[in-house]
Design a protein around this motif. Structure first.
Motif, PDB file in Angstrom:
ATOM      1  N   GLU A 502       0.841  -1.216   0.000  1.00 25.25           N
ATOM      2  CA  GLU A 502       0.000   0.000   0.000  1.00 25.25           C
ATOM      3  C   GLU A 502       0.870   1.258   0.000  1.00 25.25           C
ATOM      4  N   ILE A 505       2.520   1.709  -3.475  1.00 22.79           N
ATOM      5  CA  ILE A 505       1.578   2.197  -4.495  1.00 22.79           C
ATOM      6  C   ILE A 505       1.286   3.670  -4.271  1.00 22.79           C
ATOM      7  N   GLN A 506       1.088   4.069  -2.991  1.00 22.67           N
ATOM      8  CA  GLN A 506       0.846   5.484  -2.688  1.00 22.67           C
ATOM      9  C   GLN A 506       2.026   6.349  -3.141  1.00 22.67           C
ATOM     10  N   ASN A 509       2.052   6.577  -7.013  1.00 19.16           N
ATOM     11  CA  ASN A 509       0.945   7.261  -7.676  1.00 19.16           C
ATOM     12  C   ASN A 509       1.337   8.665  -8.130  1.00 19.16           C
ATOM     13  N   LEU A 522       2.478  -0.418 -11.756  1.00 16.28           N
ATOM     14  CA  LEU A 522       1.561  -0.253 -10.631  1.00 16.28           C
ATOM     15  C   LEU A 522       0.212  -0.895 -10.923  1.00 16.28           C
ATOM     16  N   LEU A 523      -0.222  -0.840 -12.204  1.00 17.45           N
ATOM     17  CA  LEU A 523      -1.460  -1.510 -12.571  1.00 17.45           C
ATOM     18  C   LEU A 523      -1.348  -3.018 -12.324  1.00 17.45           C
ATOM     19  N   GLU A 526      -1.551  -3.600  -8.593  1.00 18.46           N
ATOM     20  CA  GLU A 526      -2.915  -3.442  -8.072  1.00 18.46           C
ATOM     21  C   GLU A 526      -3.780  -4.648  -8.435  1.00 18.46           C
ATOM     22  N   GLU A 527      -3.604  -5.169  -9.661  1.00 20.13           N
ATOM     23  CA  GLU A 527      -4.384  -6.325 -10.072  1.00 20.13           C
ATOM     24  C   GLU A 527      -4.036  -7.544  -9.195  1.00 20.13           C
ATOM     25  N   PHE A 529      -2.817  -7.471  -6.219  1.00 18.19           N
ATOM     26  CA  PHE A 529      -3.247  -7.139  -4.865  1.00 18.19           C
ATOM     27  C   PHE A 529      -4.708  -7.501  -4.658  1.00 18.19           C
ATOM     28  N   THR A 530      -5.534  -7.177  -5.682  1.00 14.61           N
ATOM     29  CA  THR A 530      -6.975  -7.469  -5.565  1.00 14.61           C
ATOM     30  C   THR A 530      -7.238  -8.976  -5.642  1.00 14.61           C
ATOM     31  N   ALA A 537       2.313  -8.950  -5.974  1.00 18.09           N
ATOM     32  CA  ALA A 537       2.036  -7.507  -5.916  1.00 18.09           C
ATOM     33  C   ALA A 537       3.222  -6.748  -5.338  1.00 18.09           C
ATOM     34  N   ALA A 541       5.198  -3.803  -7.362  1.00 19.15           N
ATOM     35  CA  ALA A 541       5.231  -2.446  -6.787  1.00 19.15           C
ATOM     36  C   ALA A 541       6.671  -2.016  -6.514  1.00 19.15           C
TER      37      ALA A 541
END
Length: 568
Positions: A502, A505-506, A509, A522-523, A526-527, A529-530, A537, A541
């Protein structure tokens, strides 16, 4: 034409120069050989031979002198003259540039000079040996005569010390007198080398007599006093001990002492004949054997004291250990209603009782042997010690088994306490995951948590068995402990990874709009991560942030560690 003449002249000059150089070398060699010949010719050999005239010029000395003089005259008159002729021939060959023949003669001259030198060395060596023999003979003969006089005084003053060997010793010393006379005759006749042989022979005999004068009294003292005294003491000691009911037949001491007294007569005869080569080592063996018998008798005394002190008490010891073993056997039977024992452990009390019964029978037989007084106390002591050691071993084994029985209840309580601790740890792990507010739990983590719950269930089931198998309980407990601790460690690692993802990624961004590659990474992060693929992830990152600021990864990791530390 002139050209060829010049070449010929040059070649001739070269040959002439080479010949002159070679001739010069040969002339130098001839000079060296001439010098060595002169050294031989003028060596003062006759002055050296003149030293012989200080000796008795008779017999062997005169023969040697004449032989040396004739040999050297042959060198001076014949060999040196031959060398002069050979040197003259060599010089002629050199002057006529016949270097090959000159070299051959030079080698022959070298060989002849070597032969002459060998004759000189042999004469000087033999001369020195003759003169040295005369001086050594004179000094050593005085020492031998002084020793002869001292030896005679020793024998006359201490005749009793030499006992039956006195006559042979006197004969050996008297044998010196004709040798002295023979030496004087040989010396007077100039036979110094033969006289030297007499001196060497007397030196050897003197050393032998010196050894005899030293050894004979000592050996006789052993044979006539020390050993007979020891025999008398051993006989008395044996008699006294047998009167006190000691069994000593196994030692065969009487037969040994009888044989020894006969052997002493044989040894005394050998000493009288001065045959000491076997006497001295045999006496040492006898002394060792006597010391050994003293030790054996002492061993019997000590063994009797041991048997008297411990034999009567052994019965109560066996009875006490049997009583305790029966109690432990009863206790084991009672404990087996609640706890499962391994077959080997359950057999310990019964095996101990059987062994004790055997030992009790051995003790009864031992007691009979003690009362009959027909056995060596050393044998009884050994048997008693073996029984004692076996009883002590059984007692220790039973005590250890009894302690294990008492520890079964303690081990059960400890296992239940450990189980409660593992339950709390698993519950805390579950609460930690729920409080972390992570998107979801990976299927692998769910499987590990379920496995941990199953292992706790297995431990609970094993604790409910009757009789309780504490060994199996501890094995199940260990397996559950390893699994739950691993789940806890992985949960902490997963939560830490989520927090780092997290933050990364922050951080990234801020650069997505200006850096397409960062945006794509980063995409992907995020994918993953979800999809709860937190390891993937984290890798994506970290790669994205590494494109911007590689050091940021380390800083973010340290901040997350501090945050987790505060929460804990």
């Amino acid at each position: 034409m002139i050209k060829y003449i010049i070449i010929v002249v040059v070649i001739l000059l070269a040959l002439l120069i080479t010949g002159l150089v070679v001739r010069r070398k040969h002339n130098a060699e001839i000079g060296r050989l001439e010098k060595e010949k002169m050294q031989i010719q003028h060596y003062p050999i006759f002055e050296e031979l003149a030293k012989v005239k200080a000796l008795n010029m008779n017999g062997q000395t005169e023969e040697l002198f004449e032989n040396w003089r004739n040999r050297w005259l042959d060198v001076v008159d014949v060999q040196v003259t031959k060398l002069d002729e050979m040197l003259f021939d060599a010089e002629e060959y050199i002057d006529r540039f016949k270097f090959k023949k000159a070299t051959h003669i030079e080698r022959e001259i070298e060989q002849e000079i070597t032969k002459c030198e060998q004759v000189r060395v042999e004469i000087i060596t033999e001369l020195d040996e003759l003169i040295g023999s005369e001086e050594k003979n004179r000094i050593e003969m005085e020492q031998l005569k002084e020793y002869y006089r001292s030896a005679r005084k020793t024998i006359l003053a201490h005749q009793h010390s030499f006992g039956p060997a006195l006559q042979q010793l006197e004969k050996k010393i008297e044998d010196f007198t004709p040798k002295f006379e023979e030496f004087d005759v040989l010396t007077k006749d100039g036979n110094y080398l033969q006289a030297r042989e007499i001196v060497l022979q007397l030196n050897s005999e003197a050393q032998n007599i010196f050894s005899l004068l030293s050894e004979v009294p000592t050996l006789l003292t052993d044979i006539q006093a020390k050993i007979p005294t020891a025999i008398h003491e051993l006989r008395n000691g044996q008699r006294e001990m047998e009167e006190q009911n000691y069994y000593l037949r196994h030692l065969e001491l009487t037969q040994y002492l009888d044989n020894l007294e006969k052997e002493l007569d044989t040894l005394k005869t050998a000493i009288a004949e001065l045959n000491l080569q076997t006497v001295a080592p045999r006496i040492q063996e006898i002394n060792d054997e006597i010391d050994n018998f003293y030790d054996l008798l002492e061993k019997e005394v000590l063994a009797r004291n041991y048997v008297d002190r411990h034999c009567s008490a052994m019965y109560s010891t066996i009875s006490e250990v049997m009583r305790l073993t029966k109690e432990i056997s009863d206790e084991a039977a009672y404990v087996q209603h609640s706890y499962r024992l391994q077959d080997r452990e359950a057999e310990i009390p019964r095996a101990g009782l059987k062994h004790l019964e055997v030992l009790q029978k051995r003790y009864e037989l031992l007691s009979i042997r003690v009362q009959e007084e027909q056995s060596a106390y050393s044998s009884l002591q050994e048997e008693l010690r073996e029984i004692t050691e076996e009883i002590e071993r059984i007692a220790d084994e039973q005590e250890s088994f009894s302690n294990n029985l008492k520890n079964l209840r303690i081990d059960e309580n400890q296992a239940r306490a450990d189980l409660e601790g593992l339950k709390r740890l698993l519950q805390n792990t579950d609460r930690m995951i729920n409080r972390a507010n992570i998107p979801g739990i990976p299927s692998e983590m769910d499987a590990r948590i379920e496995e941990a719950e199953e292992k706790i269930f297995v431990v609970m089931q094993s604790l409910q068995e009757v009789p309780l198998n504490i060994v199996q309980v501890n094995q199940n407990l260990l397996s559950a402990k390893q699994c739950i601790e691993e789940v806890n460690d992985r949960a902490q690692e997963m939560i830490e990874n989520v927090m780092i993802i997290e933050r990364l990624i922050q951080f990234g961004n801020r650069y997505r709009a200006t850096n397409g590659q960062v945006h794509e990474r980063l995409l992907e992060a995020e994918e993953a991560f979800t999809q709860f693929r937190y390891v993937k992830a984290l890798e994506d990152a970290a790669k994205a942030v590494e494109m911007i600021d590689p050091s940021a990864i380390k800083r973010i990791g340290e901040l997350v560690q501090e945050e987790l530390l505060i929460k804990s």
